[in-house]
Design a protein around this motif. Structure first.
Motif: not given
Length: 451
Positions: A150, A155, A298
């Motif tokens: 993530v 991200n 995510k």
């Protein structure tokens, strides 16, 4: 040995926290709110930021300063039986019943549906849901790797791709916010409507779950002292929430500006699809698909992981593998009812559980002020529960029933702010003083002390 984190560590942990939070609702609700608010978007956005980032930040802080090991541990300050029911309901809401299926449906409706012919939509949604949750299941198998999946991979991809669309929208605006029409509900109640719209992100609920993930991540990084865990949790939370606030505001204003070329959409997902196609044509659709799928995947990984880790503690007879399967299969089924239906079904549940979560967070933060009396937690929650039930009935599909109308009308007469969805506030305050009075008049009372 206790490790001291550097700025690079805070950035990675903050990025992970932002990545966990920023999913489906975080993309679609600010845009739709901006369309409804029009030239009143400023006040609507302020209200949205309070519940969209203010309350989640307080939730993260509450988990950090209380040194709680889980949501169950934190809510046990009210009552053990209540804690189990509250924890189960919270994780079902942010897990397989609402938040998780919404992630897949939002990804599909924004990123994939524009590329599929009308006759194949149902089949395409079913296949996409299976593929989406198969990926979420796969990456949830190793919860210790969540900061990599993530914070360091998904991200950054999401931020870069979303940044392209936002830059285009503000370099070449469709219209001026000051010229945009305001829908009736936002003409005099822009702030309160924005405040309630922030409920839909589910982030104040998710904060309690993700706060545990952050604490676990910090411990895995070598931070062992409770005081340092609390400080590092807050610092990471600040980075995450500032970034969320900036992006929320940009999305809201982009939604308001979009009225220069488009009608108000059924939901923010449709509006985002229209905007991306407006600026980049077919390439915009592909870009938006990457934005929304990376955003939602995510968050799905974080929710599947936190749901499974919590349920294995509540029901230790089952394995972690069993629960990640449950948290992946159920939402793959529920995702097929459609985004608008999921949102409609979730509203009464959110009106019920959100006040309970907010009261728990606030009491945790001010725990030293009332000496941690357990009766304060109990009675504040009990009074809030009654008001929250009325709020849920008022938002339910059966709200036109005569008996519900009678209850709602009575509540509207006696509860300030009820019409704004905050009728629980006065009961919570009364419950606080009742609980405190009971505690100080007893010879023996239970206190909750933080280590």
């Amino acid at each position: 040995m206790n490790k001291k984190l550097g700025m690079k560590d805070y950035v990675f942990v903050g990025s992970m926290l932002f990545g966990l939070f920023f999913g489906a609702g975080n993309l679609i609700f600010p845009v739709h709110m901006g369309q409804l608010a029009g030239q009143n978007v400023f006040w609507a956005n302020i209200g949205f930021l309070i519940t969209g980032i203010g309350l989640p930040f307080l939730g993260v802080i509450a988990m950090g300063v209380s040194n709680s090991a889980s949501v169950y541990d934190l809510s046990s300050r009210v009552n053990k039986h209540y804690a189990k029911l509250f924890t189960i309901l919270l994780y079902l809401v942010i897990g397989p019943f609402f938040a998780l299926p919404r992630l897949a449906t939002t990804s599909y409706e924004i990123g994939i549906a524009p590329l599929v012919s009308s006759g194949n939509q149902r089949l395409a949604l079913a296949l996409f849901s299976i593929a989406f949750f198969a990926l979420a299941w796969f990456y949830s198998k190793k919860p210790s790797k969540i900061i990599v999946y993530v914070g360091k991979v998904l991200n950054p991809i999401f931020l870069l791709t979303l940044g392209v669309l936002l830059v285009l929208a503000f370099i070449n605006p469709i219209g001026s916010v000051s010229d945009m029409p305001v829908q009736a509900s936002y003409q005099t109640q822009a702030f309160s409507n924005g405040f309630l719209e922030g409920y839909n992100t589910l982030d104040a609920l998710a904060a309690l779950a993700f706060g545990v993930v952050i604490i676990s991540t910090l411990r895995n990084m070598g931070v062992t002292k409770p005081k340092d865990i609390a400080v590092d949790t807050i610092r990471s939370g600040v980075l995450s929430m500032v970034l969320m606030g900036v992006i929320y505001s940009l999305l809201a204003y982009m939604g308001a500006k979009s009225l220069g070329a488009f009608e108000i959409s059924e939901n923010g997902g449709i509006a985002l699809a229209q905007l991306s196609h407006y600026y980049l044509g077919q390439g915009g659709s592909l870009l938006l698909a990457l934005i929304v799928i990376s955003a939602c995947l995510k968050t799905a990984i974080g929710l599947v992981t936190s749901f499974s880790e919590t349920f294995i503690e509540l029901f230790p007879s089952r394995s972690y593998a069993f629960f990640i399967a449950v948290a992946s299969i159920l939402p793959a089924v529920f995702a097929n009812v459609g985004l608008t239906n999921i949102i409609d079904f979730s509203i009464p549940v959110l009106m019920f559980i959100y006040p309970l979560a907010m009261v728990l967070i606030i009491l945790t933060l001010i725990n030293p002020l009332f000496k941690g009396y357990q009766s304060v937690y109990f009675w504040t929650t009990a009074f809030t529960l009654l008001a929250a039930t009325v709020d849920a009935l008022n938002a339910s599909l059966w709200r036109e029933a005569a008996w519900i109308q009678w209850i709602v009308n009575a509540a509207d007469q006696v509860l300030p702010l009820f019409q704004y969805g905050m009728g629980w506030l006065l009961p919570a305050i009364l419950g606080f003083f009742v609980g405190y009075a009971i505690a100080v008049t007893r010879r023996h009372h239970t206190q909750v002390q933080f280590t």
